[in-house]
Write a protein that holds these residues in place. Structure first.
Motif, PDB file in Angstrom:
ATOM      1  N   GLN A   1       0.399  -1.019  -0.401  1.00 14.06           N
ATOM      2  CA  GLN A   1       0.257   0.291  -0.251  1.00 14.06           C
ATOM      3  C   GLN A   1       1.133   1.019   0.113  1.00 14.06           C
ATOM      4  OE1 GLN A   1      -3.357   0.076  -0.400  1.00 14.06           O
ATOM      5  NE2 GLN A   1      -3.301  -2.014  -0.498  1.00 14.06           N
ATOM      6  N   GLU A   2      -0.222   2.607  -0.466  1.00 15.82           N
ATOM      7  CA  GLU A   2       0.512   3.840  -0.239  1.00 15.82           C
ATOM      8  C   GLU A   2       1.076   3.880   0.607  1.00 15.82           C
ATOM      9  OE1 GLU A   2       2.188   4.868  -2.757  1.00 15.82           O
ATOM     10  OE2 GLU A   2       1.086   4.518  -4.941  1.00 15.82           O
ATOM     11  N   ASP A   3       2.443   4.961   1.439  1.00 21.78           N
ATOM     12  CA  ASP A   3       2.790   4.855   2.372  1.00 21.78           C
ATOM     13  C   ASP A   3       1.224   5.932   3.270  1.00 21.78           C
ATOM     14  OD1 ASP A   3       4.529   4.488   1.888  1.00 21.78           O
ATOM     15  OD2 ASP A   3       6.531   6.107   2.000  1.00 21.78           O
ATOM     16  N   ILE A   4       1.493   6.548   4.413  1.00 21.37           N
ATOM     17  CA  ILE A   4       0.366   7.076   5.267  1.00 21.37           C
ATOM     18  C   ILE A   4       1.542   8.185   5.812  1.00 21.37           C
ATOM     19  CG2 ILE A   4      -1.739   6.963   7.241  1.00 21.37           C
ATOM     20  CD1 ILE A   4      -1.745   4.174   6.257  1.00 21.37           C
ATOM     21  N   THR A   5       0.949   8.778   6.081  1.00 18.24           N
ATOM     22  CA  THR A   5       1.025  10.247   6.748  1.00 18.24           C
ATOM     23  C   THR A   5       0.156  10.578   7.677  1.00 18.24           C
ATOM     24  OG1 THR A   5       2.194  11.351   4.579  1.00 18.24           O
ATOM     25  CG2 THR A   5       2.184  12.307   6.379  1.00 18.24           C
ATOM     26  N   ILE A   6       0.669  10.432   8.941  1.00 20.57           N
ATOM     27  CA  ILE A   6      -0.108  11.673  10.414  1.00 20.57           C
ATOM     28  C   ILE A   6       0.536  12.656  10.646  1.00 20.57           C
ATOM     29  CG2 ILE A   6      -1.096  10.779  12.250  1.00 20.57           C
ATOM     30  CD1 ILE A   6      -0.476   7.742  11.313  1.00 20.57           C
ATOM     31  N   GLN A   7      -0.161  13.419  10.472  1.00 20.85           N
ATOM     32  CA  GLN A   7       0.124  15.258  10.858  1.00 20.85           C
ATOM     33  C   GLN A   7      -0.647  15.315  12.302  1.00 20.85           C
ATOM     34  OE1 GLN A   7       0.468  18.132   7.959  1.00 20.85           O
ATOM     35  NE2 GLN A   7      -0.125  16.556   6.641  1.00 20.85           N
TER      36      GLN A   7
ATOM     37  N   GLN B   1      -3.469   9.461   2.744  1.00 19.63           N
ATOM     38  CA  GLN B   1      -2.772   7.987   1.875  1.00 19.63           C
ATOM     39  C   GLN B   1      -2.826   8.843   0.582  1.00 19.63           C
ATOM     40  OE1 GLN B   1      -4.168   4.374   2.346  1.00 19.63           O
ATOM     41  NE2 GLN B   1      -1.902   3.610   1.814  1.00 19.63           N
ATOM     42  N   VAL B   2      -1.790   8.685  -0.760  1.00 17.74           N
ATOM     43  CA  VAL B   2      -2.402   8.490  -1.923  1.00 17.74           C
ATOM     44  C   VAL B   2      -3.101   7.899  -2.606  1.00 17.74           C
ATOM     45  CG1 VAL B   2      -0.670   9.090  -4.114  1.00 17.74           C
ATOM     46  CG2 VAL B   2       0.141  10.231  -1.899  1.00 17.74           C
TER      47      VAL B   2
ATOM     48  N   THR C   1      -5.853   6.199  -8.684  1.00 18.68           N
ATOM     49  CA  THR C   1      -6.200   7.962  -8.925  1.00 18.68           C
ATOM     50  C   THR C   1      -4.821   9.588  -9.086  1.00 18.68           C
ATOM     51  OG1 THR C   1      -6.929   8.988  -7.353  1.00 18.68           O
ATOM     52  CG2 THR C   1      -8.612   7.715  -8.746  1.00 18.68           C
ATOM     53  N   GLU C   2      -4.178   9.066  -8.387  1.00 22.14           N
ATOM     54  CA  GLU C   2      -3.970   9.821  -7.634  1.00 22.14           C
ATOM     55  C   GLU C   2      -3.185  10.814  -6.548  1.00 22.14           C
ATOM     56  OE1 GLU C   2       0.144   8.877  -7.589  1.00 22.14           O
ATOM     57  OE2 GLU C   2      -0.266   7.071  -8.858  1.00 22.14           O
ATOM     58  N   ASN C   3      -4.367  10.761  -6.532  1.00 24.42           N
ATOM     59  CA  ASN C   3      -5.023  11.573  -5.461  1.00 24.42           C
ATOM     60  C   ASN C   3      -5.128  11.466  -4.063  1.00 24.42           C
ATOM     61  OD1 ASN C   3      -6.316  13.723  -7.712  1.00 24.42           O
ATOM     62  ND2 ASN C   3      -8.205  12.257  -7.498  1.00 24.42           N
ATOM     63  N   VAL C   4      -4.737  12.279  -3.701  1.00 25.14           N
ATOM     64  CA  VAL C   4      -4.857  11.962  -1.749  1.00 25.14           C
ATOM     65  C   VAL C   4      -5.685  12.368  -1.054  1.00 25.14           C
ATOM     66  CG1 VAL C   4      -3.796  13.550   0.906  1.00 25.14           C
ATOM     67  CG2 VAL C   4      -2.445  13.614  -1.793  1.00 25.14           C
ATOM     68  N   GLN C   5      -6.157  10.854  -0.190  1.00 28.07           N
ATOM     69  CA  GLN C   5      -7.475  10.748  -0.062  1.00 28.07           C
ATOM     70  C   GLN C   5      -7.056  11.521   1.841  1.00 28.07           C
ATOM     71  OE1 GLN C   5     -10.496  10.402  -1.283  1.00 28.07           O
ATOM     72  NE2 GLN C   5      -8.730   9.917  -2.419  1.00 28.07           N
ATOM     73  N   ARG C   6      -8.201  12.057   2.700  1.00 29.77           N
ATOM     74  CA  ARG C   6      -7.356  12.543   3.335  1.00 29.77           C
ATOM     75  C   ARG C   6      -8.522  12.628   4.584  1.00 29.77           C
ATOM     76  NH1 ARG C   6      -6.191  17.996   2.087  1.00 29.77           N
ATOM     77  NH2 ARG C   6      -4.376  16.885   1.949  1.00 29.77           N
ATOM     78  N   ILE C   7      -8.152  12.316   6.000  1.00 30.57           N
ATOM     79  CA  ILE C   7      -9.708  12.392   6.863  1.00 30.57           C
ATOM     80  C   ILE C   7      -8.539  13.260   7.666  1.00 30.57           C
ATOM     81  CG2 ILE C   7     -10.089  10.608   8.603  1.00 30.57           C
ATOM     82  CD1 ILE C   7      -9.912   8.613   6.639  1.00 30.57           C
ATOM     83  N   VAL C   8      -9.442  14.193   8.582  1.00 36.99           N
ATOM     84  CA  VAL C   8      -9.248  14.663   9.320  1.00 36.99           C
ATOM     85  C   VAL C   8     -10.218  14.082  11.122  1.00 36.99           C
ATOM     86  CG1 VAL C   8      -9.672  17.192  10.281  1.00 36.99           C
ATOM     87  CG2 VAL C   8      -8.562  16.779   7.653  1.00 36.99           C
ATOM     88  N   PHE C   9      -9.096  13.880  12.016  1.00 37.71           N
ATOM     89  CA  PHE C   9     -10.119  13.605  12.940  1.00 37.71           C
ATOM     90  C   PHE C   9      -9.293  15.227  13.901  1.00 37.71           C
ATOM     91  CE2 PHE C   9      -7.741   9.439  11.350  1.00 37.71           C
ATOM     92  CZ  PHE C   9      -8.922   8.944  12.392  1.00 37.71           C
ATOM     93  N   SER C  10     -10.690  15.124  15.286  1.00 37.92           N
ATOM     94  CA  SER C  10     -10.658  15.827  16.593  1.00 37.92           C
ATOM     95  C   SER C  10      -9.999  14.999  17.322  1.00 37.92           C
ATOM     96  CB  SER C  10     -12.215  16.615  17.026  1.00 37.92           C
ATOM     97  OG  SER C  10     -12.468  14.964  17.560  1.00 37.92           O
ATOM     98  N   PRO C  11      -9.348  16.050  18.316  1.00 37.54           N
ATOM     99  CA  PRO C  11      -8.632  15.147  19.248  1.00 37.54           C
ATOM    100  C   PRO C  11      -9.430  13.671  20.087  1.00 37.54           C
ATOM    101  CG  PRO C  11      -8.133  17.458  19.819  1.00 37.54           C
ATOM    102  CD  PRO C  11      -9.463  17.213  18.467  1.00 37.54           C
ATOM    103  N   ALA C  12     -10.580  14.417  20.249  1.00 39.07           N
ATOM    104  CA  ALA C  12     -11.488  13.388  20.815  1.00 39.07           C
ATOM    105  C   ALA C  12     -11.606  11.865  20.303  1.00 39.07           C
ATOM    106  CB  ALA C  12     -12.854  14.542  21.415  1.00 39.07           C
ATOM    107  N   GLN C  13     -12.235  12.448  18.696  1.00 40.84           N
ATOM    108  CA  GLN C  13     -12.438  11.009  18.030  1.00 40.84           C
ATOM    109  C   GLN C  13     -10.894  10.293  17.553  1.00 40.84           C
ATOM    110  OE1 GLN C  13     -13.018  13.448  14.500  1.00 40.84           O
ATOM    111  NE2 GLN C  13     -14.868  12.503  14.214  1.00 40.84           N
ATOM    112  N   LEU C  14      -9.924  10.878  17.966  1.00 42.71           N
ATOM    113  CA  LEU C  14      -9.026  10.395  17.856  1.00 42.71           C
ATOM    114  C   LEU C  14      -8.755   9.194  19.147  1.00 42.71           C
ATOM    115  CD1 LEU C  14      -6.425   9.401  16.131  1.00 42.71           C
ATOM    116  CD2 LEU C  14      -5.098  11.266  17.258  1.00 42.71           C
TER     117      LEU C  14
END
Length: 83
Positions: free
Chosen positions: A27-33, A43-44, A48-61
């Motif tokens: 699988q492609e690399d996963i980056t967590i910021q 993750q790319v 499609t070569e598009n970046v897929q992005r998910i944003v978590f709040s601190p509570a969700q994480l």
């Protein structure tokens, strides 16, 4: 394998899929910021070569981390007051 880098406003973790067997599909690399107010997982998409992005709040994480170690069910985390 993974890397951890501390930048000005975030900690960046990169997860690299090395595969257990050379024949595994990697699988492609996963980056967590990790920022003060959110955590972004990217993750790319290799098709499609598009970046897929998910944003978590601190509570969700926190809830995600707890859910990884719990059996099936419905849960609510409680805040523990510090003394």
């Amino acid at each position: 394998m993974f890397t951890i880098e501390h930048e000005f406003d975030a900690t960046v973790i990169t997860l690299v899929d090395e595969g257990a067997d050379p024949r595994d599909y990697l699988q492609e690399d996963i980056t967590i910021q990790s920022f003060e107010d959110c955590v972004v997982v990217e993750q790319v998409d290799d098709q499609t070569e598009n970046v897929q992005r998910i944003v978590f709040s601190p509570a969700q994480l926190r809830e995600l981390a707890a859910a990884l170690n719990l059996p099936e069910g419905v849960y609510r985390l409680r805040q523990v007051e510090k003394k």
